[in-house]
Design an enzyme around this catalytic site. Structure first.
Site, PDB file in Angstrom:
ATOM      1  N   ASP A 162      43.505  39.385  30.476  1.00 44.53           N
ATOM      2  CA  ASP A 162      44.178  39.525  31.691  1.00 44.53           C
ATOM      3  C   ASP A 162      45.154  38.504  31.725  1.00 44.53           C
ATOM      4  O   ASP A 162      46.422  38.601  32.117  1.00 44.53           O
ATOM      5  CB  ASP A 162      43.294  39.787  33.017  1.00 44.53           C
ATOM      6  CG  ASP A 162      41.955  40.545  32.833  1.00 44.53           C
ATOM      7  OD1 ASP A 162      42.475  41.764  32.302  1.00 44.53           O
ATOM      8  OD2 ASP A 162      40.988  40.606  33.182  1.00 44.53           O
ATOM      9  N   HIS A 190      37.318  41.757  35.926  1.00 49.37           N
ATOM     10  CA  HIS A 190      38.076  42.008  34.722  1.00 49.37           C
ATOM     11  C   HIS A 190      37.811  43.686  34.685  1.00 49.37           C
ATOM     12  O   HIS A 190      37.505  44.440  33.656  1.00 49.37           O
ATOM     13  CB  HIS A 190      37.153  41.715  33.345  1.00 49.37           C
ATOM     14  CG  HIS A 190      37.858  42.018  32.011  1.00 49.37           C
ATOM     15  ND1 HIS A 190      39.152  41.746  31.779  1.00 49.37           N
ATOM     16  CD2 HIS A 190      37.413  42.771  31.070  1.00 49.37           C
ATOM     17  CE1 HIS A 190      39.553  42.303  30.545  1.00 49.37           C
ATOM     18  NE2 HIS A 190      38.318  42.652  30.059  1.00 49.37           N
TER      19      HIS A 190
END
Length: 340
Positions: A162, A190
């Site tokens: 990310d 996530h």
């Protein structure tokens, strides 16, 4: 001497991750384990002229007598003496599948592997890549707790992809040729809306045009979907995830050797990390990805940047926390109330 182990080394993430580990000067011994093909992957990598020696271990297949024992022996040999264990094992996402759809299969895989970790290398750093990370890290923690070997400072959910995406996508917008120069913390979890990029905390500071902000946030949150669609059913984000997983593992190894000032966002058990209690109280979540200062003990300090969130980020955090609570509970429940 550093021994690294990749569990799930023959898969789409596992193979490129193993390649990166093999060529790293920081790793002296590399051990690969999977249910298929690991000796071949290890043989291929063994021809590379780099520091790490390599071994490949495969779970026994078939119905012959002693299969379970042979699989256990392979896990034992792969894991004994490990300093760091990286776990990309699991099935990949397919088109139309969310990370949560993966839960039942990957939860069982992670649970079994962590049982082996608890037996054969309970003091190793454990880096969980297997999706859904929001649930698989709590699963790992519960298994380690039951075995009496849980060290919150040594269990990490790898959310680095990310961060890598945020750097890359912002670099495209502002014209930064080397996005690695950008520090952009990404917090929360996530998976989709649980991912919260904190552009207001970027260093050096960046100005995102208002008309591009929502699309940018969405792209960071759902970048995996972009890859799944582009691969047209042939896979998910494997190469970028392998890079991100290695990047985090490399940071952890450097910190373990005494390098100072290494900070990486990662999904940790907050009550067990210095500074984490305040974040847990603010979010109502025991697990959360925040910037963490790494050191020889693992997670040395959780850094609370949530109070500096701007109004846009506060709304994103509210949404992320709702989803995270459900994901975390699913992981804890999977171990304490196993599905029948």
């Amino acid at each position: 001497m550093v021994k690294a182990v990749v569990l799930g080394a023959s898969g789409g993430i596992g193979q490129p991750l193993s390649l990166l580990c093999k060529i790293s000067p920081l790793i002296d011994e590399l051990s690969l384990f999977d249910v298929v093909n690991t000796p071949g992957v290890a043989a291929d990598l063994s021809h590379i002229s780099s520091v790490a020696t390599i071994g490949g271990f495969v779970a026994a297949k078939g119905d012959f007598k002693g299969e379970k024992q042979e699989t256990e022996d392979a896990k034992k040999e792969a894991l004994t003496g490990a300093d760091i264990v990286i776990i990309p094992a699991g099935v990949p996402r397919k088109p139309g599948m969310t990370r949560d759809d993966l839960f039942k299969t990957n939860a069982g895989i992670v649970k079994d592997l962590i049982v082996a970790v608890s037996k054969y290398c309970p003091k190793a750093y454990v880096c969980v890549i297997s999706n859904p990370v929001n649930s698989t890290v709590p699963i790992a923690a519960e298994v380690l707790k039951k075995a009496g070997v849980f060290d919150p400072k040594k269990l990490f959910g790898v959310t680095t992809l990310d961060v890598v995406r945020a750097q890359t996508f912002v670099g495209e917008i502002i014209g930064e040729k080397d996005p690695r120069k950008l520090t952009i913390p990404v917090v929360g979890g996530h998976s989709g809306a649980t991912i919260v990029p904190m552009f207001s905390q970027a260093k050096p500071s960046v100005k995102i045009p208002e008309d591009k902000l929502d699309a940018l946030v969405n792209r960071v949150q759902f970048g995996g979907d972009e890859v799944v669609k582009a691969k047209d059913g042939a896979g998910s984000a494997t190469l970028s995830m392998a890079y991100a997983g290695f990047r985090f593992a490399e940071s952890l190894i450097k910190a373990s050797k005494g390098e100072k000032g290494i900070i990486e966002p990662t999904f940790v058990y907050l009550p067990g990390v210095e500074g984490g209690d305040a974040i847990a109280k603010k979010t109502g979540c025991e697990y959360f990805s925040v910037p963490v200062e790494l050191g020889p003990n693992g997670a040395e300090k959780a850094i609370n940047i949530l109070s500096s969130a701007n109004d846009h980020e506060k709304k994103l955090l509210e949404e992320a926390i709702k989803g995270l609570k459900t994901n975390i509970e699913a992981g804890v429940s999977f171990v304490n109330n196993p599905p029948k």
